[in-house]
Motif scaffolding. Structure first.
Motif, PDB file in Angstrom:
ATOM      1  N   ARG A 125       0.961  -1.502   0.364  1.00  0.00           N
ATOM      2  CA  ARG A 125      -0.359   0.101   0.562  1.00  0.00           C
ATOM      3  C   ARG A 125       0.644   1.325  -0.086  1.00  0.00           C
ATOM      4  N   LYS A 129       1.277   4.570  -2.793  1.00  0.00           N
ATOM      5  CA  LYS A 129       1.237   5.736  -2.492  1.00  0.00           C
ATOM      6  C   LYS A 129       1.753   6.487  -3.073  1.00  0.00           C
ATOM      7  N   GLU A 149      -5.400   9.752  -0.677  1.00  0.00           N
ATOM      8  CA  GLU A 149      -5.622   8.177   0.308  1.00  0.00           C
ATOM      9  C   GLU A 149      -6.920   7.319  -0.608  1.00  0.00           C
ATOM     10  N   MET A 150      -7.970   8.493  -1.291  1.00  0.00           N
ATOM     11  CA  MET A 150      -8.902   7.397  -1.532  1.00  0.00           C
ATOM     12  C   MET A 150      -8.150   6.801  -3.099  1.00  0.00           C
ATOM     13  N   ILE A 151      -7.862   7.536  -3.456  1.00  0.00           N
ATOM     14  CA  ILE A 151      -7.083   6.948  -5.375  1.00  0.00           C
ATOM     15  C   ILE A 151      -6.721   5.485  -4.707  1.00  0.00           C
ATOM     16  N   ASP A 153      -6.712   3.989  -1.634  1.00  0.00           N
ATOM     17  CA  ASP A 153      -7.795   2.554  -1.161  1.00  0.00           C
ATOM     18  C   ASP A 153      -8.586   1.857  -3.137  1.00  0.00           C
ATOM     19  N   LYS A 154      -8.772   2.892  -3.307  1.00  0.00           N
ATOM     20  CA  LYS A 154      -9.738   2.203  -4.822  1.00  0.00           C
ATOM     21  C   LYS A 154      -9.245   1.089  -5.555  1.00  0.00           C
ATOM     22  N   THR A 155      -7.454   2.094  -5.816  1.00  0.00           N
ATOM     23  CA  THR A 155      -6.494   1.100  -6.222  1.00  0.00           C
ATOM     24  C   THR A 155      -6.198  -0.284  -5.298  1.00  0.00           C
ATOM     25  N   SER A 157      -8.677  -1.683  -3.303  1.00  0.00           N
ATOM     26  CA  SER A 157      -9.594  -3.198  -3.478  1.00  0.00           C
ATOM     27  C   SER A 157      -9.782  -3.646  -4.333  1.00  0.00           C
ATOM     28  N   ASP A 158      -9.327  -2.406  -5.814  1.00  0.00           N
ATOM     29  CA  ASP A 158      -9.602  -3.596  -7.504  1.00  0.00           C
ATOM     30  C   ASP A 158      -8.840  -4.561  -7.326  1.00  0.00           C
ATOM     31  N   ASN A 179      -7.507  -2.526 -16.925  1.00  0.00           N
ATOM     32  CA  ASN A 179      -7.545  -1.692 -16.935  1.00  0.00           C
ATOM     33  C   ASN A 179      -5.853  -1.758 -17.935  1.00  0.00           C
TER      34      ASN A 179
END
Length: 212
Positions: A125, A129, A149-151, A153-155, A157-158, A179
């Motif tokens: 992680r 970042k 942090e949202m970017i 976390d989303k990456t 999780s995917d 992708n």
């Protein structure tokens, strides 16, 4: 200019174009053109037939002092022998990954190793970042810490299909298949005919004495 430019004397790590052509997507004439480029890059600061980190930075940014996460990682990956310099054979083999005809698997593997900053065999992680922040910096974009942090976390999780908080090579491969834009920058179209692109490419790579 010294013996390095003599046709009879080859730089350290020199490999014959026929051999490199057989092991990369390049033709023999394209390898010859890459040798001319290699000679120019490897003599921009220290004329010893090897590309040093500062010369690599200079070729990419016209500034040997500029620190860049991507340039450092790419240099490390080009430096296959891990001896602090890039030899001609390493230069051609590594550039081959960026050839339009190179296998997608090779591009995916190179990109994974690029993002695996600590070389643990996983993209953690914190590494994710760091790469997001570096990309934003390169694009002159400024986002809040929350948005970053949202970017991340989303990456994660995917891509993290196993849910263990990190991305392994197989998960990365699946993520790239979904992708493909992630490895778009792993293809340099002009490498498809470096003999035609070479004159203008070298002109843009020239170094003024005052910049060193």
């Amino acid at each position: 200019m010294g013996c390095f430019h003599s046709k009879r004397v080859r730089p350290p790590g020199y490999e014959e174009p026929v051999i490199l052509s057989a092991e990369t997507p390049f033709t023999v004439s394209e390898v010859d053109a890459l040798f001319e480029l290699f000679k120019k890059l490897s003599s921009s600061i220290v004329d010893d037939g090897l590309i040093h980190r500062e010369e690599f930075q200079l070729a990419l940014f016209r500034n040997s002092k500029k620190s860049n996460l991507f340039a450092d990682r790419i240099f490390d990956l080009f430096d296959i022998k891990c001896n602090g310099v890039i030899e001609f054979g390493e230069f051609v083999r590594s550039l081959g990954v960026f050839h339009p005809n190179a296998a997608l698997e090779a591009k995916i593997s190179f990109a994974f190793r690029l993002y695996d900053l600590r070389q643990t065999g996983f993209i953690e992680r914190e590494e994710l970042k760091e790469m997001v922040l570096a990309l934003l910096h390169e694009s002159d974009l400024v986002l809040s810490e929350e948005a970053v942090e949202m970017i991340v976390d989303k990456t994660l999780s995917d891509a993290d299909l196993k849910g263990d908080g990190r991305i392994d090579p197989e998960e990365w491969k699946e993520f790239v298949f979904k992708n493909p834009s992630l490895v778009k920058n792993m293809t340099l179209p002009y490498l498809k005919d470096i003999t035609l692109a070479f004159p203008s490419f070298v002109l843009t790579s020239e170094v003024d004495d005052g910049e060193i």
